[in-house]
Write an enzyme that holds these catalytic residues in place. Structure first.
Site, PDB file in Angstrom:
ATOM      1  CG  ASN A  84      40.100  45.323  26.017  1.00 19.79           C
ATOM      2  OD1 ASN A  84      41.053  44.559  26.091  1.00 19.79           O
ATOM      3  ND2 ASN A  84      39.009  45.160  26.744  1.00 19.79           N
ATOM      4  CG  ASP A 102      38.652  37.156  29.610  1.00 17.78           C
ATOM      5  OD1 ASP A 102      39.400  38.079  29.245  1.00 17.78           O
ATOM      6  OD2 ASP A 102      37.411  37.222  29.533  1.00 17.78           O
ATOM      7  CG  HIS A 126      35.857  34.572  26.363  1.00 18.14           C
ATOM      8  ND1 HIS A 126      34.972  34.810  25.340  1.00 18.14           N
ATOM      9  CD2 HIS A 126      36.479  35.759  26.600  1.00 18.14           C
ATOM     10  CE1 HIS A 126      35.057  36.067  24.973  1.00 18.14           C
ATOM     11  NE2 HIS A 126      35.956  36.668  25.720  1.00 18.14           N
ATOM     12  CG  HIS A 137      37.413  45.512  36.727  1.00 14.31           C
ATOM     13  ND1 HIS A 137      37.603  46.488  35.775  1.00 14.31           N
ATOM     14  CD2 HIS A 137      36.961  44.417  36.044  1.00 14.31           C
ATOM     15  CE1 HIS A 137      37.273  46.021  34.581  1.00 14.31           C
ATOM     16  NE2 HIS A 137      36.887  44.764  34.719  1.00 14.31           N
ATOM     17  NE  ARG A 186      41.685  45.463  33.427  1.00 14.82           N
ATOM     18  CZ  ARG A 186      40.628  45.140  32.687  1.00 14.82           C
ATOM     19  NH1 ARG A 186      40.608  45.457  31.408  1.00 14.82           N
ATOM     20  NH2 ARG A 186      39.609  44.497  33.219  1.00 14.82           N
ATOM     21  CG  HIS A 240      41.748  41.852  29.362  1.00 15.40           C
ATOM     22  ND1 HIS A 240      41.357  42.534  28.228  1.00 15.40           N
ATOM     23  CD2 HIS A 240      41.137  40.640  29.295  1.00 15.40           C
ATOM     24  CE1 HIS A 240      40.553  41.769  27.506  1.00 15.40           C
ATOM     25  NE2 HIS A 240      40.405  40.610  28.138  1.00 15.40           N
TER      26      HIS A 240
END
Length: 444
Positions: A93, A309, A235, A313, A63, A61
């Site tokens: 996402n 994965d 996962h 953040h 972002r 991800h």
């Protein structure tokens, strides 16, 4: 055409470790042999170091778009090549979500401008985009992603009729996040009633329980068997799920495959007291017994792929009460080193690390000429010093978020150089100004 000879290396490839030289011409590997010479080639002496195929990470991800304060395709792919990952598949996402062909192509355009590593993207399935999914060419991207339990973002597919139609209407690999939403909501409500928002992090693997994972994974597998769909379960985090998969047939013949991530092989629920929300992932890191069962399944080939994965953040976001602290963490820079550390500890063979991180993702997604060190293949390569200690600290972390769950860990190996399509893209802490990353192509 650029030419580079890699001298005095030990190639790790297809179950073998052997001494050789490797000639790169342009984007490709043109010769693998002893004592190669060429009057116009640059010679790099690897001094006996290991040479691995570039790692292919099938789940990241990065972002972008919409969440770029956490990371971007450029920043996170830069960290990836510093960790020996030369190819990534990014998840849908983001904001906006990658649930239309137009948004998918916008991501490809962004990566073409900024990525340091080769790239593809997964197309997100939802309760209401089946017709768009039907229009998706099987060679357009790496696959379809379905969230069968809520995670970061709002892409839960909970309409069972739509889910079956998706399984019946794509030739692409369907990759799934499997956690039963009803179980998670009930568990969350129970602990929120007791603790409010500040639920102790130790309850995370109880809220997002083994039962929740197994219910969802077994349901997805049953649907794949019913419809004949090509399913890849992302996962795995529990021992009980590993019994859903087989090692009775070769990977090329499997219709149902699975993946385990670095954090589920490294951490257990005993680490929550020290690491807190820094190791809050969905699915949750679970017990030492679960971790051991995952290792067993990886080694006996019921689990096919190791991935990251990677999901950064900021520390400020992580430093929130349980219900507000997001799940996910940055891993691409240190994933290969983490697996090589386990090889040092005698947990896994070096050739098996390469099989699970390089060869098998290439096979599973039908990637064109990557994942192996072969003549005629793209020159995606990683030089590893197997005897050089490397401590993870903020000063040598390349993630935009600026932290790693591995901070304070000293690995007994070091990523020295990374080649992407023949370009020396990463060299002992420095990055090339040129970028030669390419959109993945497939043999489907």
């Amino acid at each position: 055409m650029s030419r580079t000879i890699l001298k005095n290396t030990k190639v790790v490839n297809e179950g073998r470790v052997f001494e050789t030289d490797v000639l790169l011409e342009g984007e490709h590997i043109s010769r693998i042999d002893r004592d190669i010479s060429h009057s116009e080639a640059t010679v790099i002496d690897l001094k006996g170091d290991l040479l691995l195929p570039g790692v292919i990470d099938d789940q990241v991800h990065f972002r972008e778009p919409g969440l770029t304060h956490k990371g971007t395709i450029a920043s996170e792919s830069r960290a990836a090549i510093a960790g020996g990952i030369t190819t990534f598949m990014e998840q849908p996402n983001t904001n906006p979500q990658t649930t239309t062909i137009a948004k998918l192509e916008e991501k490809f355009a962004t990566a073409a401008q900024g990525s340091f590593a080769n790239y593809s993207f997964l197309f997100g399935g939802t309760n209401d985009n089946l017709e768009e999914l039907k229009r998706l060419d099987k060679n357009a991207c790496s696959g379809v992603k379905l969230f069968l339990g809520s995670s970061t973002g709002n892409m839960l597919v909970d309409d069972e009729m739509v889910l079956e139609k998706i399984f019946r209407n794509t030739e692409l690999v369907i990759s799934t996040h499997c956690e039963d939403e009803g179980t998670i909501r009930a568990n969350t409500a129970k602990y929120k009633e007791q603790f409010g928002d500040d639920i102790p992090i130790k309850y995370h693997p109880i809220i997002r329980s083994a039962e929740a994972c197994y219910l969802s994974s077994s349901k997805a597998i049953a649907l794949a068997k019913k419809t004949g769909a090509r399913l890849h379960v992302f996962h795995l985090s529990t021992g009980i799920e590993t019994d859903l998969f087989t090692n009775a047939i070769p990977l090329e013949e499997k219709k149902i495959t699975s993946e385990v991530c670095i954090h589920h092989l490294w951490y257990s629920d005993e680490d929550y007291d020290k690491k807190g929300t820094l190791i809050k992932w969905n699915p949750a890191v679970k017990t030492k017994t679960d971790r051991e069962k995952l290792w067993e399944a990886l080694l006996d080939d019921r689990i096919d792929v190791v991935a990251t994965d990677h999901a950064p953040h900021t520390l400020e976001e992580k430093d929130n009460p349980y219900t507000k602290a997001p799940s996910g963490g940055p891993l691409v820079q240190h994933a290969l080193q983490a697996m090589l550390q386990k090889e040092k500890e005698g947990k896994i063979e070096l050739t098996k690390v390469v099989e699970k991180m390089c060869h098998n993702p290439a096979k599973l997604f039908d990637i064109d000429r990557r994942g192996y060190i072969r003549e005629g293949y793209f020159a995606d390569l990683v030089q590893v010093d197997p005897n050089s200690k490397n401590e993870v600290k903020k000063a040598n972390i390349f993630y935009k978020c600026g932290w790693s769950p591995f901070e304070g860990v000293t690995f007994d190996t070091q990523i020295m150089r990374t080649f992407v399509n023949g370009l020396l893209a990463y060299d002992q802490g420095g990055f090339a100004a040129e970028r030669r990353a390419k959109r993945l192509t497939f043999n489907r």
